[in-house]
Scaffold this active site. Structure first.
Site, PDB file in Angstrom:
ATOM      1  CB  CYS A  91      28.000  20.774  80.275  1.00 23.93           C
ATOM      2  SG  CYS A  91      28.673  20.469  81.913  1.00 23.93           S
ATOM      3  CG  HIS A 358      30.738  25.453  81.711  1.00 26.77           C
ATOM      4  ND1 HIS A 358      29.584  25.563  80.958  1.00 26.77           N
ATOM      5  CD2 HIS A 358      30.872  24.120  81.995  1.00 26.77           C
ATOM      6  CE1 HIS A 358      29.046  24.343  80.817  1.00 26.77           C
ATOM      7  NE2 HIS A 358      29.795  23.465  81.442  1.00 26.77           N
ATOM      8  CB  CYS A 388      32.053  16.823  77.049  1.00 28.59           C
ATOM      9  SG  CYS A 388      32.815  18.001  78.173  1.00 28.59           S
TER      10      CYS A 388
END
Lengths: 402, 349
Positions: A91, A358, A388
């Protein structure tokens, strides 16, 4: 050591990551190439001065495989001497790409590098690249692997966030995103995506649900109850965290990050680059860090990464004016605010991935651009962006306007 | 006179191998069995008069698994066994069975009774498998229950015959199945009346079958997908890893080893896969958890059930005595990983 400056930041709007999403017809190569074209055209950039293009991409297979960064360089008609490399820090890939770009400039080995990322989640679904973490028994057993949703619910349980707490955070994210779009706060960085005949297919994040309320979110079923209770992942989490009695499953589609398509890029360069090109730097990259953390709870990395980046930069929490933490799950942000003692009014002020989505490989570069715009709009000086990361990691970057 | 397998060759060139391990009420895999099988496979392969072979049992049951006492002999009291040596001993079974399935002559299993563990693995290495229609016949891979894994190719041939998911369900739990279920799973081709077993086996051999396993043919695909890298298998393994850790609480290394054998073995060709399986088997045989399980659940339980520690003055059928005996068995278990972690965490160590 040389300083690394941000000269520009652009991002595409985020399209719903499904077959009916507006960006579904656009190839990931096109998304990335349009970002590179945008950076070049907005800045009259002589691309022969760019050494490298570093793009994050989390599912680098199929049409996102075989080094999409170099592919996009060629498609965008950059000078063919510009290299390209794809990186994967899950991510945080987009932010990691910017950090690597900055490192190349700081070390004096490059004058200009573009860092960014791309992910077409509607075309290359999450998990398409397989990997050993979840499937190889020798890895899954050793690491007490659980899916991210279980980790997020474990955080909520361990830090005692109720369903109402996470839902309230999500409603606020939607409000802030809607408000920011309405007041055109993203206008500076948004690059509408064009189709094969040059028409705009999307100029606005289309995942948002500004009408979301506590009541409407309250009707959604928790997403990870079945994985936790029937497939055994709650048990694995509890074996690692015996102080938790049972996992409280609070996350669902409405308080987790949306699945979307998108790309972003940030032009990073030395002071000399700006002088040569007649460009004014927008911010200086003060410092950055990536850090590994306990992999089962997985998503606690941002506070550790933030602390390490602050330490490396010789700064403290009070030196940061604005915080940006990817809203992968609401509890991740709630925990970060609690352990870092940050006021909700200073973090994710324009909304985040719960509202806008995202796009895995691109998000890091997107939120860094967003917080830079907000610093300029409000006249503030410093910001820390962090995400994260799967496998138990965190990545953070500190910027300061110049 | 053979010690484990008798061989008879009829006028049609069909060799019948009757397993009859000397000194055992039920056939088990021991050194004598492996010696005999190795020698007979050589004969079958080299003797031009032999057209094919039937494997059956001369005892009511077909065959149980490995002789756990033989496994004990592999390492003895050695606390630091030579892993290459242990691996060599473990690999012998796979080597002999692999030689059988690649001997160039068709081999058919005529399963007249219960076949468990290594006994079933002998069957799986045959080219054709026929079982008697008797619901009392137990088939399965119970190795996990004593901390072991199927080490005679079971973790490789079962998924190639029955698919990955079915294999994981049975091998990680040790649950048995009956002949009808075995046919449904694709493990056996035929279930026939007991008195027709040998005739049907011979009939198959006389049909001039090809003596090549499906997995040795070009373009072989796993039932339900192409091995661990197949997209469908990703979900299967992720789920299996979750459920297995939930049930085993990290206390049973064999469960993980079985999953690893199936996962890793499904990506490589059979010869490599069998070597991997033997390596995991060697790892288990030498692990403290497995040795403890064998000692407690097999050797000590066997003794306890027979009242070995009973003082002569106490009557044989005292129920309290049985309870005490079992308690003594359980005490030999180590404090397990989960307990250790939990305690350490509580004590902040």
């Amino acid at each position: 050591m040389a300083e690394a400056y941000i000269y520009d930041a652009v991002r595409t709007p985020r399209g719903r990551g499904k077959s009916d999403g507006s960006l579904h017809e656009i190839t990931p190569t096109q998304l990335a190439a349009q970002v590179l074209e945008g950076l070049r055209d907005r800045n009259n950039l002589d691309t022969s001065l760019v050494d490298d293009v570093i793009l994050g991409c989390v599912a680098p297979v199929g049409e996102q495989g075989a080094d999409i960064a170099r592919t996009a360089v060629l498609v965008a008609d950059y000078n063919e001497e510009v290299a390209g490399v794809q990186v994967n820090r899950f991510c945080a890939s987009g932010l990691e790409a910017v950090n690597m770009a900055a490192a190349k400039v700081m070390s004096g080995q490059s004058d200009a590098v573009i860092g960014g990322g791309v992910e077409s989640m509607s075309r290359i679904p999450m998990g398409s690249d397989g990997g050993a973490l979840a499937t190889d028994p020798a890895v899954a057993f050793k690491t007490y692997f659980v899916p991210q949703g279980i980790s997020a619910d474990l955080i909520a349980t361990k830090w005692n966030y109720s369903r109402d707490d996470v839902d309230a955070y999500a409603v606020e994210s939607q409000k802030r995103a809607a408000n920011s779009w309405e007041k055109k706060m993203f206008a500076k960085s948004i690059l509408p995506v064009k189709d094969v005949i040059g028409l705009n297919v999307l100029d606005r994040d289309e995942h948002m649900r500004p009408e979301a309320t506590m009541q409407s979110l309250g009707g959604l079923k928790a997403s990870f109850t079945d994985l936790g209770k029937n497939i055994g992942f709650d048990s694995i989490a509890l074996q690692k965290y015996p102080e938790v009695e049972a996992i409280n499953h609070v996350h669902h589609a409405g308080n987790s990050s949306g699945i979307v398509d998108g790309a972003a890029g940030i032009l990073v360069g030395s002071k000399e680059l700006g002088e040569k090109m007649g460009l004014k730097p927008r911010a200086r990259i003060r410092g950055f860090a990536s850090v590994g953390t306990e992999p089962t709870i997985m998503l606690t990395g941002p506070s550790y990464a933030a602390e390490r980046a602050l330490e490396r930069s010789g700064m403290s929490k009070s030196d940061i004016d604005l915080w940006e933490l990817n809203e992968v799950f609401a509890a991740v942000v709630l925990r970060f605010m609690e352990v870092m003692d940050i006021d909700h009014g200073d973090i994710n002020v324009n909304g985040g991935a719960i509202a806008m989505g995202h796009p895995l490989g691109a998000t890091g570069a997107m939120i860094l651009g967003t917080v830079l715009d907000e610093l300029e709009r409000t006249g503030k000086s410093t910001a820390l962006a962090t995400l994260c990361v799967g496998g138990g990691m965190g990545t953070a970057t500190i910027i300061e306007r110049v | 006179m053979s010690k484990a397998i008798n061989i008879a060759i009829d006028d049609d060139g069909i060799a019948t191998l009757s397993i009859d391990v000397a000194g055992e009420s039920m056939n088990v895999i021991n050194e004598n069995f492996l010696d005999d099988l190795e020698a007979h496979v050589k004969t079958i392969s080299e003797d031009e008069n032999i057209k094919g072979a039937i494997i059956t049992s001369a005892k009511p049951a077909f065959m149980a698994g490995a002789d756990l006492r033989m496994l004990g002999r592999m390492i003895g009291d050695n606390k630091n066994p030579d892993m290459a040596e242990v691996y060599g001993a473990c690999y012998r079974m796979n080597k002999v069975l692999r030689a059988m399935e690649t001997c160039g002559k068709p081999v058919v299993a005529a399963v007249n009774g219960t076949a468990l563990g290594g006994g079933l693995e002998v069957v799986l290495a045959c080219h054709h498998r026929i079982v008697a229609n008797d619901p009392k016949i137990q088939l399965g891979t119970p190795e996990v229950q004593v901390g072991l894994i199927p080490g005679g190719g079971g973790t490789q041939r079962l998924p190639r015959l029955a698919g990955i998911q079915v294999t994981l369900q049975y091998t990680t739990t040790g649950k048995n199945f009956n002949p009808q279920e075995a046919v449904g799973m694709g493990i056996f081709q035929e279930v026939v009346e007991a008195d027709e077993l040998l005739a049907k086996a011979k009939e198959w051999l006389m049909s001039k079958p090809i003596a090549v396993q499906p997995w040795d043919k070009r373009g072989f695909k796993f039932p339900g997908g192409g091995g661990a890298m197949h997209p469908g298998a990703v979900q299967t393994f992720m789920g299996a890893n979750g459920m297995a850790q939930d049930k085993s609480l990290h206390n049973y290394p064999a469960v993980e080893a079985i999953l690893s054998c199936v996962y890793e073995g499904s990506i490589v060709p059979m010869d490599t896969a069998l070597k991997l399986e033997s390596k995991y088997f060697a790892k288990m045989v030498t692990s403290a958890a497995t040795q403890n399980m064998i000692r407690t659940l097999f050797i000590n339980k066997h003794d306890a059930d027979r009242g070995k520690g009973r003082p002569k003055s106490i009557e044989k059928r005292n129920p309290q005595l049985k309870y005490l005996n079992n308690l003594h068995c359980l005490q030999t278990f180590r404090l397990n990983d989960y307990g250790m972690k939990f305690t350490r965490k509580l004590l902040n160590l």
